[in-house]
Structure formats: C-alpha cells, structure tokens
Enzyme design. Structure first.
Site, PDB file in Angstrom:
ATOM      1  N   GLY A 143       0.783  -1.226   0.000  1.00  0.00           N
ATOM      2  CA  GLY A 143       0.000   0.000   0.000  1.00  0.00           C
ATOM      3  C   GLY A 143       0.815   1.276   0.000  1.00  0.00           C
ATOM      4  N   HIS A 144       2.148   1.171   0.017  1.00  0.00           N
ATOM      5  CA  HIS A 144       2.986   2.381   0.144  1.00  0.00           C
ATOM      6  C   HIS A 144       4.125   2.343  -0.859  1.00  0.00           C
ATOM      7  CE1 HIS A 144       5.515   5.424   2.243  1.00  0.00           C
ATOM      8  NE2 HIS A 144       4.356   5.839   2.701  1.00  0.00           N
ATOM      9  N   PHE A 145       4.036   2.570  -1.994  1.00  0.00           N
ATOM     10  CA  PHE A 145       2.897   2.871  -2.853  1.00  0.00           C
ATOM     11  C   PHE A 145       2.888   1.828  -3.952  1.00  0.00           C
ATOM     12  CE2 PHE A 145       4.400   6.895  -1.045  1.00  0.00           C
ATOM     13  CZ  PHE A 145       3.257   7.363  -0.451  1.00  0.00           C
TER      14      PHE A 145
END
Length: 160
Positions: free
Chosen positions: A58-60
């Site tokens: 999720g990052h990124f």
C-alpha cells in the site's frame, strides 16, 4: 547486576543472535544483521529492503517506498541491540525496549526495494533510565534519514 557480553573487538551478529535479543518478529523485525558493534559507543547494522515487504503493498503500489516511520523503527531496533550488547537482559523474553522520544527527524531520500539500508547509531548519554542516541540511516553512502532517539528498557510486567 549488569552482565557484559561483549569485548572491545569488532563484533557482528547474525539474525539468530538478533532474534535472541529483540522481541520483534516478522513483519516488524527490521534489522537483518549487525555489521559492527563497539559496546558503549556505536553500532552499524543492515536492513535488506525487498519488494516482498508487506508495507509495499500500500505504500505505494506503483512506486514502492519504505515508510519513514519504519526507517526510524529500524534505527530504534539497532539502538536496542547496542543497549543489549552492553548489558544482556537477564530475562530476554520478558524485556521490552520502548521508544520514548524522537527529535530532529529528517528524511533525505527514498528507500526502495533492492536497497541496503545501513543503520548507524551512536550512544550519546544515559540519564534517569533514558538512553539517548544519534541515528543515521544510509543507502549507498547517502543519508536517507537521521534523528535523535530516546528509549527505555522495562520488564513486561513493569510496563505501563
């Protein structure tokens, strides 16, 4: 009574030794090896950053970047190893190392999959149960992050 486990010779720890000193486990164990350690003074540790790290999901997703707070956590774990090298905990499974403060944190470059994050931590002082360190994380000899860290050691039953 404090029990010293190190001499002044150059010291390194593999992951097996790290696992005996730190309570952290996957996915939050962020030190893979100790490259150099000078008790009472400094530690140089390594985190191999791979695309398989769970935070990259999720990052990124389109441009994976290691979160700055996790770089600071890796530095704090290296600081814990420096502290425990000076005086190995009597009961390692019941000893917790708390991160209690951070000053002057700066993030200077991104850390991406494939990078080797070098964690340099220098002991500054110990006052009233608080250890203070100067910490610098580097990739390819360039500063990725730096901060002043404050930590304390407690047994799990005495923890807040």
């Amino acid at each position: 009574m404090r029990r010293t486990i190190m001499s002044t010779e150059k010291i390194n720890f593999d992951i097996h030794k790290i696992l005996t000193l730190l309570p952290h486990r996957y996915p939050i164990l962020l030190v893979d090896r100790v490259l150099e350690l000078e008790p009472h003074k400094s530690i140089k540790a390594l985190k191999n950053v791979t695309v398989n790290e769970p935070f990259f999901t999720g990052h990124f997703p389109k441009r994976p970047v290691m979160p700055g707070v996790l770089i600071i956590e890796a530095l704090a774990q290296a600081a814990a190893l420096l502290t425990f090298a000076e005086a190995e905990p009597k009961d390692p499974e019941n000893t917790l190392y708390y991160f209690v403060g951070i000053d002057n944190a700066r993030f200077k470059r991104v850390v991406e999959p494939g990078d080797q994050l070098i964690l340099n931590v220098t002991f500054e002082r110990y006052i009233r149960g608080i250890w203070k360190f100067k910490a610098v994380a580097e990739v390819d000899g360039k500063v990725a992050a730096e901060a002043e860290l404050m930590c304390t050691v407690k047994t799990a039953d005495a923890a807040p």
